[in-house]
Motif scaffolding. Structure first.
Motif, mmCIF file in Angstrom:
data_model
loop_
_atom_site.group_PDB
_atom_site.id
_atom_site.type_symbol
_atom_site.label_atom_id
_atom_site.label_comp_id
_atom_site.label_asym_id
_atom_site.label_seq_id
_atom_site.Cartn_x
_atom_site.Cartn_y
_atom_site.Cartn_z
ATOM 1 N N VAL A 112 -70.793 11.846 -86.819
ATOM 2 C CA VAL A 112 -70.390 10.360 -86.471
ATOM 3 C C VAL A 112 -71.291 9.448 -87.088
ATOM 4 N N SER A 113 -72.444 9.600 -86.653
ATOM 5 C CA SER A 113 -73.759 8.582 -87.229
ATOM 6 C C SER A 113 -73.915 8.638 -88.619
ATOM 7 N N GLN A 114 -73.513 9.543 -89.339
ATOM 8 C CA GLN A 114 -73.944 9.932 -90.778
ATOM 9 C C GLN A 114 -72.784 9.081 -91.325
ATOM 10 N N MET A 115 -71.315 9.310 -90.546
ATOM 11 C CA MET A 115 -70.508 8.556 -91.394
ATOM 12 C C MET A 115 -70.420 7.234 -91.174
ATOM 13 N N PHE A 116 -70.876 6.593 -90.373
ATOM 14 C CA PHE A 116 -71.289 5.095 -89.934
ATOM 15 C C PHE A 116 -72.191 4.535 -91.099
ATOM 16 N N ASP A 117 -73.304 5.373 -90.942
ATOM 17 C CA ASP A 117 -74.134 4.905 -92.122
ATOM 18 C C ASP A 117 -73.822 5.054 -93.739
ATOM 19 N N VAL A 118 -72.988 5.710 -94.055
ATOM 20 C CA VAL A 118 -72.571 5.743 -95.289
ATOM 21 C C VAL A 118 -71.332 4.766 -95.685
ATOM 22 N N VAL A 119 -70.564 4.808 -94.643
ATOM 23 C CA VAL A 119 -69.202 4.106 -94.748
ATOM 24 C C VAL A 119 -69.178 2.609 -94.076
ATOM 25 N N GLN A 120 -69.756 2.502 -92.863
ATOM 26 C CA GLN A 120 -69.943 1.073 -92.075
ATOM 27 C C GLN A 120 -71.510 0.793 -91.762
ATOM 28 N N ASN A 129 -63.851 2.181 -83.940
ATOM 29 C CA ASN A 129 -64.779 1.801 -84.923
ATOM 30 C C ASN A 129 -66.291 1.734 -84.185
ATOM 31 N N SER A 130 -66.234 2.091 -83.113
ATOM 32 C CA SER A 130 -67.404 2.004 -82.161
ATOM 33 C C SER A 130 -68.175 3.260 -82.436
ATOM 34 N N GLU A 131 -69.428 3.093 -83.044
ATOM 35 C CA GLU A 131 -70.402 4.438 -82.970
ATOM 36 C C GLU A 131 -70.747 4.724 -81.616
ATOM 37 N N THR A 132 -70.950 3.666 -80.838
ATOM 38 C CA THR A 132 -71.579 4.036 -79.341
ATOM 39 C C THR A 132 -70.225 4.792 -78.515
ATOM 40 N N LYS A 133 -69.137 4.502 -78.728
ATOM 41 C CA LYS A 133 -68.136 5.026 -77.809
ATOM 42 C C LYS A 133 -68.004 6.380 -78.455
ATOM 43 N N LEU A 134 -67.657 6.637 -79.754
ATOM 44 C CA LEU A 134 -67.501 8.000 -80.278
ATOM 45 C C LEU A 134 -68.706 8.862 -79.826
ATOM 46 N N LEU A 135 -69.967 8.381 -79.793
ATOM 47 C CA LEU A 135 -70.873 9.285 -79.603
ATOM 48 C C LEU A 135 -70.696 9.699 -77.961
ATOM 49 N N ALA A 136 -70.471 8.920 -77.011
ATOM 50 C CA ALA A 136 -70.320 8.902 -75.964
ATOM 51 C C ALA A 136 -69.101 10.134 -75.422
ATOM 52 N N LYS A 137 -68.132 9.676 -76.233
ATOM 53 C CA LYS A 137 -66.882 10.704 -75.901
ATOM 54 C C LYS A 137 -67.417 12.185 -76.274
ATOM 55 N N ILE A 138 -68.054 12.288 -77.536
ATOM 56 C CA ILE A 138 -68.346 13.668 -77.619
ATOM 57 C C ILE A 138 -69.374 14.383 -76.598
ATOM 58 N N ALA A 139 -70.266 13.522 -76.191
ATOM 59 C CA ALA A 139 -71.143 13.955 -75.144
ATOM 60 C C ALA A 139 -70.435 14.425 -73.701
ATOM 61 N N GLY A 140 -69.550 13.825 -73.611
ATOM 62 C CA GLY A 140 -68.814 14.110 -72.307
ATOM 63 C C GLY A 140 -67.749 15.239 -72.240
ATOM 64 N N LEU A 141 -67.402 16.018 -73.577
ATOM 65 C CA LEU A 141 -66.448 16.944 -73.429
ATOM 66 C C LEU A 141 -66.904 18.063 -72.592
ATOM 67 N N ASP A 142 -65.742 18.779 -72.181
ATOM 68 C CA ASP A 142 -66.050 19.877 -70.964
ATOM 69 C C ASP A 142 -65.086 20.857 -71.690
ATOM 70 N N ALA A 143 -65.660 22.098 -71.589
ATOM 71 C CA ALA A 143 -65.006 23.364 -72.151
ATOM 72 C C ALA A 143 -64.072 23.953 -71.184
ATOM 73 N N ASP A 144 -62.799 24.522 -71.673
ATOM 74 C CA ASP A 144 -61.886 25.139 -70.739
ATOM 75 C C ASP A 144 -60.551 25.564 -71.276
ATOM 76 N N GLY A 145 -59.971 26.523 -71.073
ATOM 77 C CA GLY A 145 -58.832 26.954 -71.575
ATOM 78 C C GLY A 145 -58.726 27.850 -72.918
ATOM 79 N N ASN A 146 -57.554 28.140 -73.299
ATOM 80 C CA ASN A 146 -57.348 28.867 -74.644
ATOM 81 C C ASN A 146 -57.279 27.886 -75.781
#
Length: 610
Positions: free
Chosen positions: A195-203, A315-332
């Motif tokens: 995510v961060s690299q994409m913001f660096d090169v695109v936005q 288009n918020s790098e901060t929100k996208l990074l936080a979203k990934i950090a909060g992921l929880d694993a479960d299920g098929n």
């Protein structure tokens, strides 16, 4: 006399006629001897002139090509947005190193205010001296050379769907690892780096807003959507139970095979909400030890974790990074469902859903009119990145006939008064047995199929009476009549009684002497034409929709993590999905960051317009 004879002889000689002289002139003109020499002289002179002109023109073209090639390379280098030198310095350096410092050229540079686009134009109007053909048109001493070149580098708009596996196996430590870090813990920094690299090169900071539009699509057995996203679509109002006192609307929708023949999801076409139906084998819960705990426990396919819901169009790098950090694993694992939503969020049909989410202030208005259209003239690059650590697995959902309406459970005590702990207060009704004249009611107390008349409702009353000695006393009397049956709806069983599908399977299995698992599958497995149930069919659906993505020019990158973990290499499933095999990565979990970085480099190379 002698003199006279001599004179007579002289006079007697015939005089020469002028005719031979005339004959000699005609012969001269008719005689072709020596004519080739004259022609050769003319040809030679022509060749000398032509060769001289050719050499001059060749030299002119050689110099022109040299200047043109130098200008082309200089323009490309000067247009590079990552170039630290000014365009003027770059162009000057190229001409000097090529030995063309004496060439006069005009340089025009245009940049937008955000520094995301630069156009470099170089023109030159110079001359080259004639060398070999001065005797031909000696007044023309020089041959003109004109060149014109233009290079543009622009950071094109990029629309990305990042589809991430959060199935239960992501919460495990890879078998080959010596540490304690799970796959999910390794995924988080790798995906954040992407995510961060994409913001660096695109936005980059200060760039025009909206150049990068990214959606995070977590998936396991299903794909969970936030409320505002569900509101942007048309979704059925089926529900699932959480516990004995609450129920909720699921945040997921079901897909069947036909849904994978199109990239889009029409916001105005009703989607079937996912209802309770879990993909795990709960045979171990059949024993009384586990049954009481799990027949009302929520074990659904649709994740109830808010952090696992889709984040569309950010288009918020901060929100996208936080979203990934909060992921929880479960299920098929349902790769096809994740890809379906990922591609739908890139499809222009979703502009209507975008408008609704902008109106609800849940998506930035900078994305109005997006996603962009497909085609060569599209001004945005569309990218799908899919990551998984395993193959597709089964996914179930409650069949429509077990969602709402009248259930086969009937009450003998009124709709609200029966108690599952008292088998005399309810029964099971099979309409098909009633039609055939059989015994349509199953008595849970006697564990037998019986007719309606076999259910007797006791009526008890008391009154004064005399005993055998004639003394007055109170007597109790009981009379029997056929019982009244009260219909019980599925809504009541789910909402009021707090059962889940597994709990219903327990009661529905008893009359037919089935195992709970067998009954559960009858109620939760979808038809053979539905993607909910079959692993092979899910693979086929995945490939079908990936083929459509390639046809539309969407760049599909895939990452197969630890593909040999379980002894089965599932990576070929993803390779077939990728745009090309070069875009399909098969890596160990500790190499995810490298894979994501390589994808960034590929996207960066593809997006540049020179």
């Amino acid at each position: 006399m002698d003199r006279l004879h001599a004179l007579a002889r002289i006079m007697a000689r015939p005089t020469k006629s002028p005719l031979p002289r005339a004959i000699s002139l005609k012969s001269f003109w008719r005689d072709q001897e020596g004519s080739l020499l004259i022609l050769s002289i003319f040809i030679f002179l022509t060749m000398v002139v032509t060769s001289a002109l050719t050499l001059d023109f060749m030299r002119q073209e050689e110099v022109r090509q040299r200047i043109q090639n130098t200008a082309d390379r200089a323009a490309l280098a000067a247009a590079d947005l990552n170039q630290v030198l000014s365009p003027a310095e770059v162009v000057k350096d190229y001409f000097e190193k090529e030995g063309l410092s004496g060439i006069d050229y005009d340089l025009v540079v245009n940049e937008n205010t955000y520094g995301t686009s630069r156009t470099v134009t170089i023109t030159a109007d110079t001359k080259v001296n004639r060398t070999f053909a001065d005797f031909v048109a000696p007044d023309i001493r020089d041959l003109p050379i004109k060149i014109n070149t233009q290079a543009e580098e622009s950071i094109g708009r990029v629309e990305i769907s990042l589809v991430l596996d959060i199935s239960g196996s992501m919460d495990r430590v890879p078998s080959a690892s010596t540490g304690t870090t799970t796959r999910l813990q390794r995924l988080v920094p790798a995906a954040q780096s992407f995510v961060s690299q994409m913001f660096d090169v695109v936005q980059p900071e200060g760039a025009e807003p909206g150049r990068l539009m990214m959606s995070i699509v977590p998936y396991s057995t299903q794909v969970a959507l936030p409320d505002y996203m569900l509101d942007a679509y048309t979704v059925s109002n089926d529900y699932s139970i959480i516990n004995s006192s609450k129920y909720r609307y699921e945040q997921c929708v079901d897909f069947d095979d036909n849904d994978f023949s199109s990239l889009s999801i029409n916001p105005d076409t009703e989607l079937q909400r996912t209802m309770y139906g879990d993909s795990w084998n709960y045979t171990r819960y059949v024993s009384s030890k586990y049954y009481s705990s799990y027949y009302k426990h929520y074990l659904g396919n649709c994740s109830g974790v808010t952090a696992n819901q889709v984040m569309p169009y950010s288009n918020s790098e901060t929100k996208l990074l936080a979203k990934i950090a909060g992921l929880d694993a479960d299920g098929n694992t349902s790769i096809d469902f994740g890809v379906k939503w990922g591609l739908a969020l890139l499809d222009p049909v979703n502009q209507l859903a975008m408008t609704r989410m902008i109106s609800s202030n849940d998506v930035d208005s900078v994305f109005a009119g997006r996603p962009t259209e497909y085609g060569e003239d599209a001004d945005a690059m569309k990218v799908l990145v899919v990551m998984t650590d395993g193959a597709n697995t089964d996914a179930y959902s409650t069949k429509p006939e077990y969602r709402s309406g009248k259930s086969p459970i009937v009450s003998l005590e009124g709709t609200d008064n029966f108690d599952f702990s008292d088998t005399s207060t309810y029964a099971y009704y099979d309409e098909s047995k009633d039609v055939t004249g059989g015994k349509p009611y199953y008595n849970f107390s006697t564990r037998k199929w019986v007719a309606a008349s076999d259910f007797q409702e006791a009526y008890t009353w008391t009154e004064y009476c005399y005993n055998s000695r004639g003394k007055l006393r109170t007597c109790t009397y009981t009379s029997y009549k056929q019982a009244t049956f009260y219909d019980v709806s599925y809504e009541h069983l789910y909402q009021t009684k707090g059962l889940n599908l597994f709990g219903l399977a327990y009661y529905f299995a008893i009359p037919y002497d089935r195992t709970i698992l067998t009954q559960y599958k009858l109620m939760s497995e979808r038809s053979e034409n539905n993607a909910q149930s079959n692993e092979t069919q899910k693979d086929d659906n995945l490939h079908a929709i990936c083929d459509l993505a390639r046809e539309k020019g969407i760049f599909v990158f895939t990452i197969a993590v630890d593909p040999l973990e379980d002894g089965y290499d599932y990576s070929s499933v993803l390779t077939e999905c990728a745009t090309t095999s070069a875009y399909a990565f098969s890596v160990d979990s500790d190499q995810m960051t490298t894979a994501f970085s390589t994808i960034v480099s590929n996207i960066n190379a593809l997006r540049l317009s020179n």
